[in-house]
Design a protein around this motif. Structure first.
Motif, PDB file in Angstrom:
ATOM      1  N   ALA A  86       0.853  -1.191   0.000  1.00 33.69           N
ATOM      2  CA  ALA A  86       0.000   0.000   0.000  1.00 33.69           C
ATOM      3  C   ALA A  86       0.888   1.240   0.000  1.00 33.69           C
ATOM      4  N   MET A  87       0.369   2.361  -0.531  1.00 30.09           N
ATOM      5  CA  MET A  87       1.120   3.620  -0.557  1.00 30.09           C
ATOM      6  C   MET A  87       1.044   4.261   0.827  1.00 30.09           C
ATOM      7  N   ARG A  88       2.188   4.372   1.513  1.00 24.80           N
ATOM      8  CA  ARG A  88       2.192   4.906   2.871  1.00 24.80           C
ATOM      9  C   ARG A  88       3.323   5.920   3.111  1.00 24.80           C
ATOM     10  N   ASN A  89       3.692   6.664   2.095  1.00 26.70           N
ATOM     11  CA  ASN A  89       4.727   7.688   2.230  1.00 26.70           C
ATOM     12  C   ASN A  89       6.056   7.050   2.656  1.00 26.70           C
ATOM     13  N   THR A  90       7.014   7.880   3.093  1.00 26.28           N
ATOM     14  CA  THR A  90       8.385   7.389   3.235  1.00 26.28           C
ATOM     15  C   THR A  90       8.726   6.795   4.602  1.00 26.28           C
ATOM     16  N   ALA A  91       8.053   7.212   5.672  1.00 24.33           N
ATOM     17  CA  ALA A  91       8.442   6.727   7.002  1.00 24.33           C
ATOM     18  C   ALA A  91       8.231   5.218   7.165  1.00 24.33           C
ATOM     19  N   PRO A  92       7.058   4.663   6.844  1.00 27.93           N
ATOM     20  CA  PRO A  92       6.882   3.219   7.046  1.00 27.93           C
ATOM     21  C   PRO A  92       7.854   2.367   6.243  1.00 27.93           C
ATOM     22  N   CYS A  93       8.086   2.727   4.987  1.00 30.31           N
ATOM     23  CA  CYS A  93       8.976   1.887   4.188  1.00 30.31           C
ATOM     24  C   CYS A  93      10.426   1.985   4.661  1.00 30.31           C
ATOM     25  N   ILE A  94      10.829   3.150   5.152  1.00 29.84           N
ATOM     26  CA  ILE A  94      12.202   3.284   5.677  1.00 29.84           C
ATOM     27  C   ILE A  94      12.361   2.474   6.963  1.00 29.84           C
ATOM     28  N   LEU A  95      11.346   2.494   7.824  1.00 26.97           N
ATOM     29  CA  LEU A  95      11.411   1.683   9.043  1.00 26.97           C
ATOM     30  C   LEU A  95      11.477   0.199   8.697  1.00 26.97           C
ATOM     31  N   TYR A  96      10.622  -0.233   7.794  1.00 31.77           N
ATOM     32  CA  TYR A  96      10.612  -1.638   7.356  1.00 31.77           C
ATOM     33  C   TYR A  96      11.991  -2.057   6.856  1.00 31.77           C
TER      34      TYR A  96
END
Length: 353
Positions: A86-96
């Motif tokens: 899902a599209m969730r901006n940059t913070a979630p994907c960087i944490l992942y």
């Protein structure tokens, strides 16, 4: 090459201001926007691989672009491509990505970089990045590479630092939102403001601690499945939980809240390639300031245009000044450069009709 160096390439954006070349099915990072023979993501990967082991470069992208990434970067394995359900901006994907890297190598130092920017002096880029890696490897620092502003741009956020700081790496005073023109002029005049180019560097220990402090709910969400990371069970866990994360940028989630934020003013020439006008700036131009990608042109009384078509298409223009002319598949766009910010809205209108 240092085995502790890692990179995250952000490649999930749509680039709608570059429509009709950039589309939701095939966005700009996968196009050869400069007519150089390499796509933007290929150039980014090549640039980072001069300092970072190929196997340590991760690509964050949407599920629908997985096959494009693997086709354009054949040296990359599937496990290096992190797919956002899902599209969730940059913070979630960087944490992942950071938690994945931490599980693999707790001593990692990493850079987060957009996939679609233009950087000319790649030697200077590598030197700047090495400087940041050296600093973050020894200090508890969240770092960014700040871009030296060349004019009062209202389309970028700005980074303010203490003007009395004489060190090469400077403590960030605050991040500033995109300003109006008059405010941008005062930023430029003051001499201690840089453009926020979205390039971040930190140790994996520092960034995960920052998420734990400033985004405890998001941190807990991604820690729930951490035992599955880098295993066959990871995809199912991410599919189940990713969409539950808050839709928030890394700037707002962490950087604007932390005290240990530093900036290195970049010494390389940079362009975010956000619009057709910004692409026009970086392309070779004729005596009348016309820039051409792929087309064969015959121009009369025409200046300051950007023309992009399929290879060797003949384009004849008379009497146009400061226009975007793009021919792509079944779409022909002829639009004033002065109104290029409206293209994103036009794309939205077309989708609704």
């Amino acid at each position: 090459m240092n085995k502790n160096y890692y990179a995250i390439i952000m490649a999930g954006g749509v680039g709608s201001r570059f429509w009709p070349v950039s589309t939701t099915d095939f966005p700009k990072q996968f196009h050869d926007m400069l007519g150089s023979g390499d796509t933007l993501i290929q150039k980014t990967f090549s640039r980072l691989s001069k300092l970072i082991p190929v196997e340590n470069i991760l690509i964050l992208t949407n599920e629908k672009y997985n096959s494009i990434v693997l086709e354009q970067l054949p040296m990359v394995k599937q496990e290096q491509v992190l797919l956002e359900p899902a599209m969730r901006n940059t913070a979630p994907c960087i944490l992942y990505a950071s938690l994945k890297i931490q599980k693999q190598n707790p001593n990692a130092v990493m850079v987060v970089a957009p996939s679609d920017h233009w950087i000319e002096d790649e030697t200077a880029f590598a030197e700047n990045l090495q400087h940041c890696f050296d600093y973050c490897g020894n200090e508890n620092a969240l770092m960014t590479l700040g871009i030296q502003p060349t004019f009062p741009n209202t389309g970028f956020g700005y980074i303010e630092y203490d003007k009395t700081d004489v060190n090469p790496i400077k403590k960030v005073s605050q991040f500033r939102e995109k300003p109006d023109y008059e405010t941008a002029k005062t930023f430029i005049k003051s001499g201690n403001f840089l453009w926020n180019g979205g390039i971040f560097i930190w140790s994996v220990k520092t960034i995960t601690e920052a998420f734990e402090k400033f985004q405890p709910q998001m941190n807990a969400l991604f820690l729930k499945g951490v035992e599955s990371y880098n295993t066959a069970k990871e995809a199912a866990v991410i599919e189940e939980n990713y969409a539950l994360a808050e839709n928030v940028s890394i700037d707002y989630a962490v950087m604007e809240k932390a005290e240990n934020v530093f900036v290195l003013p970049a010494t390389f020439d940079w362009n975010d390639l956000g619009t057709w006008g910004s692409l026009h700036e970086k392309l070779p131009k004729d005596d009348n300031d016309n820039a051409v990608v792929n087309a064969t042109v015959l121009l009369h009384n025409s200046s300051s245009n950007i023309i992009s078509t399929a290879k060797n298409k003949l384009v004849i223009i008379d009497g146009l000044e400061d226009y975007i002319i793009v021919d792509k598949d079944n779409v022909l766009l002829i639009y004033p450069k002065s109104k290029e910010q409206e293209i994103k809205g036009i794309v939205s209108q077309i989708k609704l009709t």
